[in-house]
Design a protein around this motif. Structure first.
Motif, PDB file in Angstrom:
ATOM      1  N   GLN A   1       0.815  -1.216   0.000  1.00 38.71           N
ATOM      2  CA  GLN A   1       0.000   0.000   0.000  1.00 38.71           C
ATOM      3  C   GLN A   1       0.851   1.270   0.000  1.00 38.71           C
ATOM      4  N   GLU A   2       2.014   1.224   0.597  1.00 36.48           N
ATOM      5  CA  GLU A   2       2.875   2.401   0.582  1.00 36.48           C
ATOM      6  C   GLU A   2       3.332   2.718  -0.840  1.00 36.48           C
ATOM      7  N   ARG A   3       3.652   1.675  -1.591  1.00 40.86           N
ATOM      8  CA  ARG A   3       4.081   1.872  -2.967  1.00 40.86           C
ATOM      9  C   ARG A   3       2.933   2.408  -3.822  1.00 40.86           C
ATOM     10  N   TRP A   4       1.735   1.871  -3.611  1.00 46.75           N
ATOM     11  CA  TRP A   4       0.575   2.341  -4.366  1.00 46.75           C
ATOM     12  C   TRP A   4       0.249   3.785  -4.016  1.00 46.75           C
ATOM     13  N   LEU A   5       0.352   4.117  -2.747  1.00 52.49           N
ATOM     14  CA  LEU A   5       0.079   5.497  -2.349  1.00 52.49           C
ATOM     15  C   LEU A   5       1.064   6.451  -3.023  1.00 52.49           C
ATOM     16  N   ALA A   6       2.347   6.103  -3.024  1.00 56.43           N
ATOM     17  CA  ALA A   6       3.338   6.974  -3.659  1.00 56.43           C
ATOM     18  C   ALA A   6       3.019   7.181  -5.141  1.00 56.43           C
ATOM     19  N   ALA A   7       2.557   6.124  -5.811  1.00 57.35           N
ATOM     20  CA  ALA A   7       2.209   6.239  -7.231  1.00 57.35           C
ATOM     21  C   ALA A   7       0.986   7.137  -7.419  1.00 57.35           C
ATOM     22  N   TYR A   8      -0.034   6.972  -6.569  1.00 54.07           N
ATOM     23  CA  TYR A   8      -1.211   7.840  -6.666  1.00 54.07           C
ATOM     24  C   TYR A   8      -0.815   9.305  -6.472  1.00 54.07           C
TER      25      TYR A   8
ATOM     26  N   THR B   1      -8.615  10.547 -22.000  1.00 52.28           N
ATOM     27  CA  THR B   1      -7.385   9.958 -21.468  1.00 52.28           C
ATOM     28  C   THR B   1      -7.658   8.536 -21.001  1.00 52.28           C
ATOM     29  N   GLU B   2      -6.641   7.690 -21.064  1.00 51.63           N
ATOM     30  CA  GLU B   2      -6.747   6.339 -20.531  1.00 51.63           C
ATOM     31  C   GLU B   2      -5.409   5.937 -19.936  1.00 51.63           C
ATOM     32  N   THR B   3      -5.468   5.042 -18.974  1.00 48.62           N
ATOM     33  CA  THR B   3      -4.266   4.579 -18.304  1.00 48.62           C
ATOM     34  C   THR B   3      -4.044   3.105 -18.603  1.00 48.62           C
ATOM     35  N   TYR B   4      -2.845   2.632 -18.276  1.00 48.03           N
ATOM     36  CA  TYR B   4      -2.539   1.219 -18.484  1.00 48.03           C
ATOM     37  C   TYR B   4      -3.482   0.350 -17.653  1.00 48.03           C
ATOM     38  N   LEU B   5      -3.978  -0.722 -18.273  1.00 44.58           N
ATOM     39  CA  LEU B   5      -4.975  -1.574 -17.641  1.00 44.58           C
ATOM     40  C   LEU B   5      -4.369  -2.492 -16.577  1.00 44.58           C
ATOM     41  N   ASN B   6      -3.228  -3.081 -16.875  1.00 44.66           N
ATOM     42  CA  ASN B   6      -2.602  -4.028 -15.952  1.00 44.66           C
ATOM     43  C   ASN B   6      -2.070  -3.292 -14.720  1.00 44.66           C
ATOM     44  N   PRO B   7      -2.440  -3.721 -13.508  1.00 44.41           N
ATOM     45  CA  PRO B   7      -2.023  -2.994 -12.303  1.00 44.41           C
ATOM     46  C   PRO B   7      -0.508  -2.829 -12.176  1.00 44.41           C
ATOM     47  N   GLN B   8       0.239  -3.906 -12.438  1.00 48.31           N
ATOM     48  CA  GLN B   8       1.685  -3.800 -12.293  1.00 48.31           C
ATOM     49  C   GLN B   8       2.274  -2.862 -13.340  1.00 48.31           C
ATOM     50  N   ARG B   9       1.764  -2.913 -14.554  1.00 48.23           N
ATOM     51  CA  ARG B   9       2.273  -2.027 -15.597  1.00 48.23           C
ATOM     52  C   ARG B   9       1.956  -0.574 -15.264  1.00 48.23           C
ATOM     53  N   TRP B  10       0.739  -0.337 -14.769  1.00 48.64           N
ATOM     54  CA  TRP B  10       0.397   1.036 -14.387  1.00 48.64           C
ATOM     55  C   TRP B  10       1.309   1.516 -13.266  1.00 48.64           C
ATOM     56  N   LEU B  11       1.510   0.669 -12.267  1.00 48.08           N
ATOM     57  CA  LEU B  11       2.336   1.047 -11.121  1.00 48.08           C
ATOM     58  C   LEU B  11       3.760   1.386 -11.566  1.00 48.08           C
ATOM     59  N   ASP B  12       4.324   0.538 -12.404  1.00 42.17           N
ATOM     60  CA  ASP B  12       5.678   0.784 -12.908  1.00 42.17           C
ATOM     61  C   ASP B  12       5.744   2.088 -13.688  1.00 42.17           C
ATOM     62  N   ALA B  13       4.724   2.322 -14.542  1.00 45.95           N
ATOM     63  CA  ALA B  13       4.711   3.535 -15.364  1.00 45.95           C
ATOM     64  C   ALA B  13       4.537   4.784 -14.502  1.00 45.95           C
ATOM     65  N   ALA B  14       3.661   4.699 -13.506  1.00 43.63           N
ATOM     66  CA  ALA B  14       3.447   5.847 -12.619  1.00 43.63           C
ATOM     67  C   ALA B  14       4.728   6.187 -11.867  1.00 43.63           C
ATOM     68  N   GLU B  15       5.469   5.170 -11.478  1.00 49.07           N
ATOM     69  CA  GLU B  15       6.725   5.410 -10.763  1.00 49.07           C
ATOM     70  C   GLU B  15       7.791   6.023 -11.669  1.00 49.07           C
ATOM     71  N   ARG B  16       7.639   5.807 -12.969  1.00 53.93           N
ATOM     72  CA  ARG B  16       8.576   6.410 -13.919  1.00 53.93           C
ATOM     73  C   ARG B  16       8.131   7.810 -14.343  1.00 53.93           C
ATOM     74  N   GLY B  17       6.982   8.251 -13.837  1.00 55.56           N
ATOM     75  CA  GLY B  17       6.559   9.614 -14.121  1.00 55.56           C
ATOM     76  C   GLY B  17       5.247   9.773 -14.850  1.00 55.56           C
ATOM     77  N   GLY B  18       4.586   8.654 -15.226  1.00 57.57           N
ATOM     78  CA  GLY B  18       3.299   8.815 -15.908  1.00 57.57           C
ATOM     79  C   GLY B  18       2.597   7.507 -16.168  1.00 57.57           C
ATOM     80  N   GLY B  19       1.430   7.292 -15.513  1.00 58.25           N
ATOM     81  CA  GLY B  19       0.660   6.068 -15.719  1.00 58.25           C
ATOM     82  C   GLY B  19      -0.342   6.164 -16.846  1.00 58.25           C
ATOM     83  N   GLU B  20      -0.336   7.293 -17.546  1.00 58.97           N
ATOM     84  CA  GLU B  20      -1.286   7.488 -18.640  1.00 58.97           C
ATOM     85  C   GLU B  20      -0.792   6.766 -19.892  1.00 58.97           C
TER      86      GLU B  20
END
Length: 384
Positions: A38-45, A286-305
């Motif tokens: 949850q800490e990782r998900w919060l940081a991504a949000y 706008t749309e974001t990556y569907l797969n949770p792990q892919r979205w999380l990785d992308a958000a951590e790199r600066g953009g989950g869109e």
């Protein structure tokens, strides 16, 4: 047209993609996971909120909606931090609505109190049925007693509580639905979302239906009777339909969903979240990556869109018509014609009025009760 979105408002949708179990009818982006950081998900949000706010400075935020999945599996601290960050990044409206979806099986009094203290002021509860046999068929992990207890807990913590029910279920009769809906309305509820069961491709129910193993679904006439029963009973109890599948007492309507239906702007963050955003006189889907792990990785790199699509004014007019005709207040004709750059077909409008599918009053076009029952056909006629 740069300010057209102000007719609908500005909201934030936060998607939590995790559930305790996958329901066989569900085609939402939901996943079962044994372990969630949850800490990782919060940081991504928070990162996605800041990215979105940098594009929309100075806006008044009308609503926040935590959807899923099962957002009531989120740590209250996670919810609190998202709300606090959103309040800091935008200007919160004085009456900002903050909704969290909850499943009765993931509810306890202390958790609801913590969500309330975090800033949540509205709960949307996925009850789905007030019949234990049907709950099992629907793959729900709670019982009717648990749902009723969860509702009472929610009522002690929140002034506004909605819950969902599904009708036209296996082996359900119109008489049984009438009794069940009456029971639901006796629970001091002020908002109900009432959906007809639909069999979607790619779901467990869809697979069973394809091979003839999903038995007992009501015939079309029976399902239509249940829709009419829904309208009659809810209206008699003071909860008329303000949208095709949503019923509320006056003042209890979902303000977040009204942003969608009034064709405002909304930011969607989280896996598979969609948005509509007006920037520099252009409106984007706008749309974001569907797969949770892919979205999380992308958000951590600066953009989950995942991407953006520029919507032409004709696209916007079509979307506004499709959304606006769903609600009882209907469509602002001048607004539609400004977007479309043309007038609605007078012949089509006159024909639909003549057969009592729509009505025209005070510059607005709305579906009648008969028209709402066949709304997709009405919309097709107007768009053609």
């Amino acid at each position: 047209m740069a300010d057209d979105w102000r007719n609908g408002g500005f909201g934030l949708y936060v998607h939590w993609p995790f559930c305790e179990a996958k329901c066989p009818y569900c085609d939402f982006n939901s996943h079962v996971s044994k372990k969630i950081d949850q800490e990782r998900w919060l940081a991504a949000y928070l990162s996605e909120l800041r990215r979105s706010a940098s594009e929309t400075p100075g806006r008044v935020l009308n609503t926040i909606f935590f959807g899923g999945g099962t957002p009531s599996l989120m740590d209250p601290e996670t919810v609190s931090s998202v709300i606090d960050e959103a309040r800091a990044l935008w200007h919160p409206s004085n009456d900002m609505e903050i909704t969290l979806e909850a499943n009765p099986g993931s509810v306890e009094a202390g958790r609801f109190a913590a969500y309330r203290d975090a800033g949540v002021n509205r709960i949307s509860m996925g009850v789905q049925a007030l019949n234990d046999d049907d709950l099992r068929r629907l793959g729900r992990i709670h019982t009717v007693a648990e749902a009723q207890a969860a509702f009472e807990i929610a009522r002690t913590c929140f002034d506004r509580v909605s819950f969902d029910l599904i009708y036209a279920r296996q082996h359900q009769t119109p008489e049984a639905w009438r009794a069940e809906l009456s029971e639901a309305l006796s629970m001091a509820v002020d908002h109900l979302s009432l959906y007809q069961l639909t069999i979607e491709d790619g779901t467990a129910f869809g697979d069973r239906y394809a091979v003839g193993k999903l038995r007992g679904l009501p015939e079309d006439d029976s399902a239509a009777d249940m829709y009419l029963i829904t309208q009659d009973i809810c209206e008699a109890h003071g909860l008329p339909a303000y949208e095709v599948s949503n019923h509320a007492r006056t003042g209890a309507e979902s303000q977040h969903n009204l942003i969608y239906w009034r064709y405002g702007d909304y930011i969607g963050i989280g896996p598979g979240a969609h948005g509509r955003l007006t920037l520099n006189e252009e409106k984007y889907a706008t749309e974001t990556y569907l797969n949770p792990q892919r979205w999380l990785d992308a958000a951590e790199r600066g953009g989950g869109e995942k991407g953006r699509t520029t919507l032409s004014l004709e696209d916007q007019a079509s979307e506004y018509l499709m959304m606006g005709m769903r609600i009882s207040e209907g469509l602002d004709i001048d607004r539609w014609e400004l977007l479309a750059g043309r007038k609605l077909s007078e012949d089509t409008v006159d024909h639909l009025i003549g057969i009592k599918m729509i009505e025209h009053e005070n510059g607005r076009l709305r579906a009648t009760s008969d028209g709402r029952a066949v709304l997709n056909a009405v919309i097709r006629e107007l768009l053609s």
